[in-house]
Design an enzyme around this catalytic site. Structure first.
Site, PDB file in Angstrom:
ATOM      1  N   PRO A  24       0.817  -1.218   0.000  1.00  0.00           N
ATOM      2  CG  PRO A  24      -0.728  -1.559   1.683  1.00  0.00           C
ATOM      3  CD  PRO A  24       0.609  -2.023   1.208  1.00  0.00           C
ATOM      4  CD  GLU A  25       5.016   2.401  -2.232  1.00  0.00           C
ATOM      5  OE1 GLU A  25       5.327   3.460  -2.796  1.00  0.00           O
ATOM      6  OE2 GLU A  25       5.815   1.456  -2.111  1.00  0.00           O
TER       7      GLU A  25
ATOM      8  CE  LYS B 101       3.378   5.914   2.928  1.00  0.00           C
ATOM      9  NZ  LYS B 101       4.548   5.004   2.985  1.00  0.00           N
TER      10      LYS B 101
ATOM     11  CG  ASN C 238      11.202   0.094   0.162  1.00  0.00           C
ATOM     12  OD1 ASN C 238      12.075   0.935   0.031  1.00  0.00           O
ATOM     13  ND2 ASN C 238      11.456  -1.202   0.182  1.00  0.00           N
TER      14      ASN C 238
ATOM     15  NE  ARG D 228      13.862  -2.708  10.238  1.00  0.00           N
ATOM     16  CZ  ARG D 228      14.604  -1.951  11.046  1.00  0.00           C
ATOM     17  NH1 ARG D 228      15.820  -1.613  10.681  1.00  0.00           N
ATOM     18  NH2 ARG D 228      14.134  -1.536  12.201  1.00  0.00           N
TER      19      ARG D 228
END
Length: 277
Positions: free
Chosen positions: A2-3, A51, A165, A258
């Site tokens: 989800p972005e 978001k 990300n 990460r």
């Protein structure tokens, strides 16, 4: 993942299903709001903000939710079987006579006064898919800390809202730099072009859950340049795409944030071993 584009599409599906309807069921399965009951109130609108999702109800109340890594809202016709996951993962149920929206695995869920929405979204920068989008402000905020790594700055929703990300990895690849390069070392007009590309990609992907950043490859070609393609050939130079834990300044990242996918052949700048810890 989800972005901003996924949240935009989710908000519009929720809005189409619920807005204008009167709640026949309202169930928040989190301890703090477990006794809240808004049945009988109309749903005013569902609005995305970066978001974040804001579902507004009659009487000046807003349900704030955030999907983070794997949260999801699913919409079903009233009376239909719910298929978004096991029952113990359900955090919210909003039902009208026509439809039921079920929130699964929602890590952030809170009920607040509509007039207090700034408490949860007021810190956000310009929304890439919002009516307040302002590219100049976004660029200025990114440039405000020239020593900060580009990847870290792009994930900071205070600079611009909507990038996660997947887009971080894709945008720095398209810009030809590594995510560990300090913002102040970007050449020329690279940063304004990168921001414009971010807006273009999120706009292009906001109406589908199948995110694509690679153009012209057809249905069988890759959808993304580097994200999720560790060990596969770079679409530009053919060298294997690398995956590495993200190491940059700023607050600790979690989960997918990460992980960095990048091409050591195409992206200039410091590598992960050169980045500040």
């Amino acid at each position: 993942m989800p972005e901003g584009d996924t949240v935009w599409l989710t908000a519009h599906r929720l809005h189409d299903a619920l807005a204008g309807g009167v709640l026949t069921r309202f169930d928040l399965r989190v301890p703090r709001f477990a006794t809240a009951d808004l049945t009988g109130r109309a749903v005013r609108d569902v609005t995305p903000r970066g978001k974040h999702l804001l579902t507004r109800f009659e009487g000046g109340l807003t349900l704030h939710s955030h999907l983070r890594m794997d949260g999801a809202w699913r919409v079903f016709p009233a009376g239909a079987r719910w298929t978004g996951g096991p029952a113990h993962q359900i955090r919210a149920v909003l039902g009208t006579e026509a439809a039921t929206a079920v929130g699964y695995r929602l890590p952030v869920l809170e009920l607040l006064r509509t007039g207090e929405e700034d408490r949860v979204v007021g810190h956000l920068g310009p929304d890439l898919l919002g009516p307040d989008w302002d590219a100049t402000t976004a660029v200025d905020r990114l440039r405000a800390d020239p020593a900060r790594s580009l990847g870290d700055a792009l994930l900071d929703q205070r600079n611009l809202a909507g990038i996660g990300n997947v887009y971080r990895c894709e945008l720095v690849f398209l810009a030809g730099v590594t995510p560990w390069l300090p913002v102040g070392e970007l050449p020329g007009e690279t940063l304004p072009r990168l921001v414009a590309t971010a807006r273009r990609l999120l706009m292009a992907n906001r109406t589908t859950f199948e995110r694509r950043t690679v153009a012209g490859t057809g249905r069988r070609g890759p959808l993304l340049h580097v994200y999720g393609r560790a060990g596969q050939p770079c679409p530009r130079c053919g060298r294997p795409v690398r995956v590495t834990p993200y190491r940059g300044p700023g607050p600790a990242l979690s989960g997918d944030e990460r992980i960095t996918y990048w091409c050591p052949g195409c992206q200039r700048g410091p590598g992960p071993d050169d980045a500040p810890r």
